[in-house]
Design a protein around this motif. Sequence first.
Motif, PDB file in Angstrom:
ATOM      1  N   UNK A   1       0.730  -1.189  -0.075  1.00 45.11           N
ATOM      2  CA  UNK A   1      -0.018   0.089   0.178  1.00 45.11           C
ATOM      3  C   UNK A   1       0.875   1.183  -0.028  1.00 45.11           C
TER       4      UNK A   1
ATOM      5  N   UNK B   1       2.539   1.818  -3.320  1.00 48.98           N
ATOM      6  CA  UNK B   1       1.289   2.489  -4.263  1.00 48.98           C
ATOM      7  C   UNK B   1       1.063   3.915  -4.295  1.00 48.98           C
ATOM      8  N   UNK B   2       1.028   4.282  -2.785  1.00 48.29           N
ATOM      9  CA  UNK B   2       0.840   5.706  -2.555  1.00 48.29           C
ATOM     10  C   UNK B   2       2.253   6.573  -3.034  1.00 48.29           C
ATOM     11  N   UNK B   3       3.249   5.906  -2.935  1.00 49.36           N
ATOM     12  CA  UNK B   3       4.733   6.663  -3.300  1.00 49.36           C
ATOM     13  C   UNK B   3       4.784   6.792  -4.770  1.00 49.36           C
TER      14      UNK B   3
END
Lengths: 111, 111
Positions: free
Chosen positions: B91, B94-96
């Motif tokens: 997660x 993916x945010x990065x």
Amino acid sequence: MCEKFQMCPQFESAFQILSKRWSGLIIRVLLEGPKRFKDISVLIPNISDRMLIERFRELEAEGILVRHVYPEVPVRIEYELTEKGRMLKPAMDEIHKWAKTWSLCKEEVET
Amino acid sequence: MCEKFQMCPQFESAFQILSKRWSGLIIRVLLEGPKRFKDISVLIPNISDRMLIERFRELEAEGILVRHVYPEVPVRIEYELTEKGRMLKPAMDEIHKWAKTWSLCKEEVET
């Protein structure tokens, strides 16, 4: 001191956006498609209209969602994720997978 | 009213944990491996010691990190993600990725 790792400012900014209370849930709801105000507020229990409006403004300013006004009678207003917003889907899916894996229970988190 | 989509309570709980200010950044830092208090606080500018302690307690209560006390002189204390914490890596990645794609800039988010 741990030199090699530096906090990525872009990651930090992303988290500042996503960690605003309710923003993640609003994005999650709109990943299902454009929705009207009351359909969104029904799907996010406990959020006040005032807070929802505030979060809409912030997410709109971040380019994550757009507000469509349809000149009908009565006027119809819908909120929709932009491409930037829709590209949060993988992150949201991973968070969802994590939550299911660890079967987080809401009551536990709140107490 | 949009019946088919229901907000998943587990997703909601996950977001309640992750959306606490600083929690995401603390998890991101600890994904690099166990660290001492001051090494973590150095990597997260602007966080107060009091806040960092509070977030450690919450994340520990959620089973996301553990506190190791090594009986050395002086005593050494390290914080480490549990498996549950480490499984947030996808997660976070993916945010990065999202943040890099949209090259979020910290100043923009703060103004």
